[in-house]
Design an enzyme around this catalytic site. Structure first.
Site, PDB file in Angstrom:
ATOM      1  N   CYS A   1      -1.417   1.684  30.208  1.00 42.34           N
ATOM      2  CA  CYS A   1      -0.140   2.397  30.172  1.00 42.34           C
ATOM      3  C   CYS A   1      -0.225   3.641  31.067  1.00 42.34           C
ATOM      4  O   CYS A   1      -0.189   3.512  32.272  1.00 42.34           O
ATOM      5  CB  CYS A   1       0.244   2.714  28.727  1.00 42.34           C
ATOM      6  SG  CYS A   1       2.019   2.834  28.522  1.00 42.34           S
TER       7      CYS A   1
ATOM      8  N   GLU B   1      -4.457  -3.602  23.492  1.00 43.54           N
ATOM      9  CA  GLU B   1      -5.335  -3.365  22.329  1.00 43.54           C
ATOM     10  C   GLU B   1      -4.693  -3.753  21.002  1.00 43.54           C
ATOM     11  O   GLU B   1      -5.401  -4.057  20.045  1.00 43.54           O
ATOM     12  CB  GLU B   1      -5.783  -1.895  22.298  1.00 43.54           C
ATOM     13  CG  GLU B   1      -4.701  -0.854  22.015  1.00 43.54           C
ATOM     14  CD  GLU B   1      -4.010  -0.335  23.272  1.00 43.54           C
ATOM     15  OE1 GLU B   1      -3.990  -1.068  24.288  1.00 43.54           O
ATOM     16  OE2 GLU B   1      -3.476   0.791  23.243  1.00 43.54           O
TER      17      GLU B   1
ATOM     18  N   GLY C   1      -1.065   7.710  26.993  1.00 44.05           N
ATOM     19  CA  GLY C   1      -0.874   9.097  26.599  1.00 44.05           C
ATOM     20  C   GLY C   1       0.477   9.606  27.071  1.00 44.05           C
ATOM     21  O   GLY C   1       1.158   8.952  27.864  1.00 44.05           O
TER      22      GLY C   1
ATOM     23  N   HIS D   1       0.131  -2.346  26.192  1.00 45.64           N
ATOM     24  CA  HIS D   1      -1.003  -1.988  25.328  1.00 45.64           C
ATOM     25  C   HIS D   1      -1.665  -3.249  24.776  1.00 45.64           C
ATOM     26  O   HIS D   1      -1.330  -3.687  23.670  1.00 45.64           O
ATOM     27  CB  HIS D   1      -0.530  -1.113  24.167  1.00 45.64           C
ATOM     28  CG  HIS D   1      -0.140   0.263  24.590  1.00 45.64           C
ATOM     29  ND1 HIS D   1      -1.056   1.289  24.686  1.00 45.64           N
ATOM     30  CD2 HIS D   1       1.051   0.774  24.964  1.00 45.64           C
ATOM     31  CE1 HIS D   1      -0.427   2.387  25.087  1.00 45.64           C
ATOM     32  NE2 HIS D   1       0.848   2.094  25.264  1.00 45.64           N
TER      33      HIS D   1
ATOM     34  N   GLU E   1       0.845  -1.193   0.000  1.00 46.00           N
ATOM     35  CA  GLU E   1       0.000   0.000   0.000  1.00 46.00           C
ATOM     36  C   GLU E   1       0.879   1.242   0.000  1.00 46.00           C
ATOM     37  O   GLU E   1       1.723   1.410   0.879  1.00 46.00           O
ATOM     38  CB  GLU E   1      -0.903  -0.006   1.252  1.00 46.00           C
ATOM     39  CG  GLU E   1      -1.813   1.204   1.314  1.00 46.00           C
ATOM     40  CD  GLU E   1      -2.531   1.351   2.654  1.00 46.00           C
ATOM     41  OE1 GLU E   1      -2.605   0.387   3.429  1.00 46.00           O
ATOM     42  OE2 GLU E   1      -3.012   2.471   2.920  1.00 46.00           O
TER      43      GLU E   1
HETATM   44  N1  GLN Z   1       3.751   8.779  29.201  1.00 50.68           N
HETATM   45  C1  GLN Z   1       3.875   7.499  29.835  1.00 50.68           C
HETATM   46  C2  GLN Z   1       5.274   6.933  29.665  1.00 50.68           C
HETATM   47  O1  GLN Z   1       5.989   7.364  28.822  1.00 50.68           O
HETATM   48  C3  GLN Z   1       2.835   6.519  29.326  1.00 50.68           C
HETATM   49  C4  GLN Z   1       3.011   6.157  27.901  1.00 50.68           C
HETATM   50  C5  GLN Z   1       1.795   5.507  27.300  1.00 50.68           C
HETATM   51  O2  GLN Z   1       0.701   5.584  27.852  1.00 50.68           O
HETATM   52  N2  GLN Z   1       1.949   4.881  26.154  1.00 50.68           N
HETATM   53  O3  GLN Z   1       5.634   6.023  30.367  1.00 50.68           O
END
Ligand code: GLN
Length: 559
Positions: free
Chosen positions: A380, A519, A353, A517, A141
């Site tokens: 996370c 997900e 985040g 993660h 792609e």
């Molecule tokens: N900011 C956090 C860290 O760097 C969490 C990172 C995230 O949620 N992917 O550990």
């Protein structure tokens, strides 16, 4: 040797090229072909790791720890082949590699040019991706839109490749847009004519046009497109908007896309079997109930920032026969005074985040979930805020925080490893910021799970999930947190890094934070045990809330 399908896009972006490529791959897989997919991104960033999810959507992480384009998430959800670092590359990576070769003197004093050096490098990268595992077909792609200056070297490279491969070893599929002009009451084929002209200027004649529109394109319009683009009528495929992406494989198959590709590539296979896709669509369309989950984060629903997470929740819904409604609660507006907005939901999720923005709101959400017995899943950053919240309000560590948000906080319960390893007063606080690319814990890692915990019920003795973060739960605080009642249900063996925290079942029905993660590994077929369990807990909480509400007037009457 793999055969190639090159997928390009025209007119505008965001037409669902990734879904189209993944759907074709899924149909071919259902014909018992081995398929892989490769995504070429025309931007100069070396990888999307440092790009804002607002601009570029989620960063998808592979098992081998590559930060990649979110289309690789679609690929993994649609086919069984696992994606690796070599399945996605950017112009930035190509140039980086070419310039390194130039500095090493590999080009023997020649003038280094876009053609042939950059285009050769692109071809090498494509071949490397296609040959990483033995496959029958590699679907490539090409990001961007035909006509962009940026994607030109990619198009030139695959044109050259097709010449070398020979006609039975490649096919070109071009995704285009056919707008409906309301004032004229007509579908307009002109942009499609022009984008194919652009493609043919470069020397690429598409074998198939996937014509996107907000409705089915009638046969006479298809015939017109065919005439002007030199694509046979049966190669002009109408791809209207659909309400669920899982309908796309069936839609493409019904119009003969896979047959056409197999003919062109001279692949003799069994017919496609899309029954499991049909069953999936049936499940999606016939939920028995619905459940509301508050997603408390920074980015809004439109920004693709939580693509895999949304999909994982949807998959978990399918496996619980429930439609999952996600309510986006802006963490920046949440505080102790208005936390009651969360009462409208059956569960609370705080996603991953980076950065300080919205942190206190997320802590409020974790606290609300803990105190009100609402199922909580922290992913996370969501695990980190749950830990901070617990430290502050249960373990009595006032001023607890992460050094990501407050460098000299009283209790750095979350910090960089090198910060807590040296806490004799002379801490060298090395702050992420010096080199934001490539300084994270990335990719799949395993750890043991403590028996008797909720995590053990879900995962069994070992958990293997993908990571993408810099900060960790500070080992120096684990004892104090555990003494106050926090359960640490998984730790990595060597470094004792916290992987999962939870509240004891006796105190809370379902409260968990995970440093990884999950997900990224959810598929519509198997769902994911963690999300499945979370949605089940949300449904149970919903039932309990309804029962409590029913009881209320009766109690009052007695009183
Ligand atoms: N900011 C956090 C860290 O760097 C969490 C990172 C995230 O949620 N992917 O550990």
């Amino acid at each position: 040797m793999a055969k190639f399908v090159f997928v390009t896009g025209g007119v505008v972006s965001s037409l669902g090229k990734g879904i189209a490529a993944a759907s074709l791959a899924a149909i071919l897989e259902s014909r018992r072909l081995e398929v892989t997919l490769i995504k070429l991104d025309p931007y100069l960033n070396v990888d999307p790791g440092t790009m804002s999810p607002f601009q570029h959507g989620e960063v998808f992480v592979t098992d081998d720890g590559a930060e990649t384009d979110l289309d690789l998430g679609h690929y993994e959800r649609f086919v069984t082949t696992r994606m690796r670092r070599t399945n996605n590359f950017t112009t930035g990576q190509i140039y980086k590699s070419v310039l390194e070769k130039e500095r090493r003197g590999d080009y023997l004093g020649k003038t280094v040019q876009v053609i042939p050096h950059v285009t050769n490098e692109i071809q090498e990268f494509v071949l490397r991706g296609a040959n990483a595992v033995p496959v029958d077909v590699a679907i490539v792609e090409i990001g961007g839109t035909v006509g962009d200056i940026e994607s030109l070297p990619f198009l030139e490279a695959v044109r050259q490749m097709s010449l070398k491969l020979g006609p039975t070893n490649f096919a070109f599929v071009h995704l285009t847009y056919v707008p409906f002009i309301a004032a004229a009451g007509e579908l307009k084929t002109k942009p499609t004519q022009h984008t194919v002209q652009k493609l043919r200027e470069i020397g690429i004649q598409p074998d198939v046009l996937l014509a996107r529109a907000d409705r089915v394109i009638p046969d006479d319009e298809r015939a017109k497109i065919s005439l002007f683009t030199n694509v046979p009528l049966h190669g002009v495929i109408s791809v209207p908007d659909v309400d669920t992406i899982y309908k796309v494989p069936r839609l493409l198959h019904e119009q003969g896309l896979d047959e056409l590709i197999c003919m062109k590539l001279q692949l003799l296979t069994r017919p496609a079997d899309l029954r499991r896709w049909d069953r999936l669509v049936h499940e999606v369309e016939h939920p028995r109930t619905s459940v509301r989950i508050a997603m408390c984060g920074k980015y809004t629903e439109l920004s693709d920032s939580y693509k895999s997470l949304n999909e994982a929740l949807r998959h978990a819904g399918i496996h619980n026969h429930a439609r999952v409604e996600i309510g986006y609660v802006d963490a920046e507006t949440l505080d102790a005074g208005n936390a009651e907005v969360l009462a409208a939901y059956d569960a609370i999720l705080v996603p991953g985040g980076f950065g300080k923005r919205g942190i206190e709101g997320k802590i409020v959400a974790a606290r609300y979930a803990r105190e009100h017995g609402v199922p909580y899943l922290g992913i996370c950053l969501g695990m980190q805020v749950a830990t901070i919240e617990f430290a502050r309000h249960v373990a009595g560590l006032a001023g607890a925080n992460s050094t990501e948000f407050e460098a000299d906080c009283a209790h750095p319960v979350i910090a960089l490893i090198e910060e807590w390893q040296d806490r004799d007063g002379s801490v060298q606080r090395r702050h992420a910021g010096s080199d934001l690319g490539g300084t994270m814990r990335l990719g799949a890692q395993s750890s043991d799970v403590k028996p008797g915990t909720l995590a053990h019920e879900i995962y069994g003795p070992v958990v293997t999930e993908r990571h993408r973060h810099r900060y960790e739960a500070n080992v120096n605080y684990l004892e104090r947190l555990q003494a106050a009642g926090l359960v640490i249900s998984a730790l990595t063996q060597r470094e004792q890094l916290t992987e999962i925290v939870e509240l004891p079942r006796a105190q809370h029905p379902w409260f968990m934070g995970v440093q990884f993660h999950p997900e990224f590994k959810s598929t519509p077929w198997d769902g994911h045990p963690l999300f499945g369990s979370f949605v089940k807990a949300a449904l149970a909480h919903q039932v309990a809330r309804q029962a409590a509400r029913r009881d209320e007037p009766a109690v009052r009457a007695v009183g």
